[in-house]
Scaffold this motif. Sequence first.
Motif, PDB file in Angstrom:
ATOM      1  N   GLY A   1       9.999  -0.221  -3.082  1.00  0.00           N
ATOM      2  CA  GLY A   1       9.453  -1.007  -2.645  1.00  0.00           C
ATOM      3  C   GLY A   1       8.011  -0.540  -2.210  1.00  0.00           C
ATOM      4  N   ILE A   2       8.471   0.915  -1.202  1.00  0.00           N
ATOM      5  CA  ILE A   2       7.935   1.690  -0.651  1.00  0.00           C
ATOM      6  C   ILE A   2       6.465   1.504  -0.555  1.00  0.00           C
ATOM      7  N   LYS A   3       5.364   0.570   0.156  1.00  0.00           N
ATOM      8  CA  LYS A   3       4.051   0.577  -0.194  1.00  0.00           C
ATOM      9  C   LYS A   3       3.327   2.112   0.561  1.00  0.00           C
ATOM     10  N   GLN A   4       3.569   2.617   1.825  1.00  0.00           N
ATOM     11  CA  GLN A   4       3.084   3.579   1.877  1.00  0.00           C
ATOM     12  C   GLN A   4       3.128   4.344   3.150  1.00  0.00           C
ATOM     13  N   ILE A   5       2.977   6.076   3.956  1.00  0.00           N
ATOM     14  CA  ILE A   5       4.256   6.857   4.688  1.00  0.00           C
ATOM     15  C   ILE A   5       2.828   6.892   5.983  1.00  0.00           C
ATOM     16  N   ALA A   6       3.497   6.775   6.622  1.00  0.00           N
ATOM     17  CA  ALA A   6       2.882   6.988   8.433  1.00  0.00           C
ATOM     18  C   ALA A   6       3.579   8.407   8.146  1.00  0.00           C
ATOM     19  N   LEU A   7       2.247   9.398   8.299  1.00  0.00           N
ATOM     20  CA  LEU A   7       2.302  10.348   8.995  1.00  0.00           C
ATOM     21  C   LEU A   7       2.479  10.698  10.322  1.00  0.00           C
ATOM     22  N   ARG A   8       3.257  11.162  11.602  1.00  0.00           N
ATOM     23  CA  ARG A   8       3.454  11.666  12.512  1.00  0.00           C
ATOM     24  C   ARG A   8       2.928  12.469  13.389  1.00  0.00           C
ATOM     25  N   GLN A   9       1.861  13.138  12.935  1.00  0.00           N
ATOM     26  CA  GLN A   9       0.539  14.624  12.973  1.00  0.00           C
ATOM     27  C   GLN A   9      -0.722  14.686  12.666  1.00  0.00           C
ATOM     28  N   VAL A  10      -1.451  15.112  12.647  1.00  0.00           N
ATOM     29  CA  VAL A  10      -2.358  15.151  12.151  1.00  0.00           C
ATOM     30  C   VAL A  10      -3.006  15.996  10.972  1.00  0.00           C
TER      31      VAL A  10
ATOM     32  N   PRO B   1      -3.314  12.328  -4.992  1.00  0.00           N
ATOM     33  CA  PRO B   1      -3.706  11.614  -6.213  1.00  0.00           C
ATOM     34  C   PRO B   1      -2.397  11.098  -6.507  1.00  0.00           C
ATOM     35  N   ALA B   2      -1.428  12.014  -6.475  1.00  0.00           N
ATOM     36  CA  ALA B   2      -0.404  11.245  -6.636  1.00  0.00           C
ATOM     37  C   ALA B   2       0.190  10.009  -6.231  1.00  0.00           C
ATOM     38  N   ALA B   3      -0.094  10.211  -5.303  1.00  0.00           N
ATOM     39  CA  ALA B   3       0.628   9.243  -3.685  1.00  0.00           C
ATOM     40  C   ALA B   3      -0.606   7.790  -4.338  1.00  0.00           C
ATOM     41  N   PHE B   4      -1.587   7.934  -4.286  1.00  0.00           N
ATOM     42  CA  PHE B   4      -3.316   7.027  -4.803  1.00  0.00           C
ATOM     43  C   PHE B   4      -2.559   6.439  -6.138  1.00  0.00           C
ATOM     44  N   ALA B   5      -1.598   7.010  -7.500  1.00  0.00           N
ATOM     45  CA  ALA B   5      -1.838   6.524  -8.661  1.00  0.00           C
ATOM     46  C   ALA B   5      -0.630   5.677  -8.927  1.00  0.00           C
ATOM     47  N   ASN B   6       0.183   6.423  -7.448  1.00  0.00           N
ATOM     48  CA  ASN B   6       1.219   4.991  -7.289  1.00  0.00           C
ATOM     49  C   ASN B   6       1.644   3.945  -6.410  1.00  0.00           C
ATOM     50  N   LYS B   7       0.037   4.015  -5.877  1.00  0.00           N
ATOM     51  CA  LYS B   7      -0.667   3.023  -4.874  1.00  0.00           C
ATOM     52  C   LYS B   7      -0.021   2.600  -3.496  1.00  0.00           C
ATOM     53  N   ILE B   8       0.383   4.111  -3.144  1.00  0.00           N
ATOM     54  CA  ILE B   8       1.141   4.527  -1.764  1.00  0.00           C
ATOM     55  C   ILE B   8      -0.015   4.883  -0.871  1.00  0.00           C
ATOM     56  N   ARG B   9      -0.145   3.816  -0.100  1.00  0.00           N
ATOM     57  CA  ARG B   9      -1.081   4.083   1.537  1.00  0.00           C
ATOM     58  C   ARG B   9      -0.947   4.973   2.666  1.00  0.00           C
ATOM     59  N   LEU B  10      -1.314   5.943   2.888  1.00  0.00           N
ATOM     60  CA  LEU B  10      -1.586   7.132   3.497  1.00  0.00           C
ATOM     61  C   LEU B  10      -1.630   6.828   5.047  1.00  0.00           C
ATOM     62  N   SER B  11      -0.735   7.572   6.252  1.00  0.00           N
ATOM     63  CA  SER B  11      -1.644   7.423   7.672  1.00  0.00           C
ATOM     64  C   SER B  11      -1.354   8.874   7.974  1.00  0.00           C
TER      65      SER B  11
ATOM     66  N   ASN C   1       3.761   1.847  14.554  1.00  0.00           N
ATOM     67  CA  ASN C   1       2.144   0.954  14.448  1.00  0.00           C
ATOM     68  C   ASN C   1       1.433   0.500  13.451  1.00  0.00           C
ATOM     69  N   ASP C   2       1.080   1.912  12.365  1.00  0.00           N
ATOM     70  CA  ASP C   2       0.575   2.419  11.239  1.00  0.00           C
ATOM     71  C   ASP C   2       1.376   1.834  10.097  1.00  0.00           C
ATOM     72  N   ALA C   3       2.807   2.095  10.306  1.00  0.00           N
ATOM     73  CA  ALA C   3       3.086   2.120   9.320  1.00  0.00           C
ATOM     74  C   ALA C   3       3.955   0.407   9.287  1.00  0.00           C
ATOM     75  N   VAL C   4       3.575  -0.290   9.969  1.00  0.00           N
ATOM     76  CA  VAL C   4       4.393  -1.656  10.290  1.00  0.00           C
ATOM     77  C   VAL C   4       2.721  -2.644   9.234  1.00  0.00           C
ATOM     78  N   VAL C   5       1.318  -1.366  10.146  1.00  0.00           N
ATOM     79  CA  VAL C   5       0.084  -2.606   9.391  1.00  0.00           C
ATOM     80  C   VAL C   5       0.275  -2.261   7.922  1.00  0.00           C
ATOM     81  N   LEU C   6      -0.058  -1.513   7.430  1.00  0.00           N
ATOM     82  CA  LEU C   6       0.085  -0.618   6.572  1.00  0.00           C
ATOM     83  C   LEU C   6       1.193  -1.402   5.282  1.00  0.00           C
ATOM     84  N   ALA C   7       2.176  -1.458   5.736  1.00  0.00           N
ATOM     85  CA  ALA C   7       3.468  -2.421   4.786  1.00  0.00           C
ATOM     86  C   ALA C   7       3.118  -3.386   4.869  1.00  0.00           C
ATOM     87  N   ASN C   8       2.021  -4.566   6.021  1.00  0.00           N
ATOM     88  CA  ASN C   8       1.768  -5.518   5.494  1.00  0.00           C
ATOM     89  C   ASN C   8       0.669  -5.877   4.683  1.00  0.00           C
ATOM     90  N   ASP C   9       0.188  -4.843   4.774  1.00  0.00           N
ATOM     91  CA  ASP C   9      -1.534  -4.991   4.060  1.00  0.00           C
ATOM     92  C   ASP C   9      -2.538  -4.766   4.580  1.00  0.00           C
TER      93      ASP C   9
END
Length: 329
Positions: free
Chosen positions: A68-77, A85-95, A312-320
Amino acid sequence: MKILMYNTVLKELPFVKDWAAKTGHEVVNLFEPLSVDNAAKAESFDAISTQQTTAMPAPIYKILANSGIKQIALRQVGYDVFDLPAAFANKIRLSNVAAYSPRAIAEYTLTQLFNILRNSKKFDRAMATGDYTWDAGGQAREIYQLTVAVIGVGRIGSAFAQMLHALGAKVLGVDPLYHAQNEAFLEYTTLDDALSRANVISFHTPLNDETRELADQSFFDKIQPGTIMLNMARGEIVDMAALEAALSSGQLYGAAFDVTPNENEFMNQKHELSELPENIQRLTKLDNFYLSPHIAFYTNTAIKNMVEIALNDAVVLANDGFTENEILR
């Protein structure tokens, strides 16, 4: 919202606590990087965040999507750890956090440049044996005499270039993207021209197909004898065998690296010196090579911003919602 934070480090905890108190969200900390083995632990959570140099292979994204996870918020540059490709294929949004503190890395790069110019390692080693003579380290150069090629003129490269310019150095910028405001403190040019003119080369690029092993043997063949090389970006940008040869031959006067291609084997760990990778053992014995444990970013300001922006980005992306830090196709 309930967020699982992978690979939390102790210095992040006060900022995590403050953010949770300020926002009302719950954060649970896991002190290991996101992997195939622990991805399923996210099942009862609404969002996740991580920071790590270890790769996140394709199976992870399917496990997360099934949880049920829709995103991964990375704490780095750097986001080369993702399988895009694997993330996008599984509809996982990344930041990622593209600008937590560009000055932190720029200041550290400048610090290491000064250490090389002032022959600090030679003097420190000599003084440890009781040798306090001037000749133990050798005469230094001053920074205003240098021409510095900044390869990658994004936020960090621009901050470093501004510092160099303020100190009187000539700064050359190499970047496929042009920003007119940077003309105040650097001259844009081609890579070949920069290599032919620079006394110092500093990398501030992401790792991608264009920059992987950018500094190969043909790259080193184009630089001036006695050049200084700085890499606080990604280890895989530089061919380490070519680097070692250039340091030993004098083609490079010195080098300071905060990253290596094999850093996951030894960084952020304690070892006997004999247990380190063989090339690291050889390099760290050299008086003209400085290696640090991927700490250029490691300031209080940077850690605070990395935590707060990513959560903050984790909350935003999880809420579409939408964030400027989202990594797009």
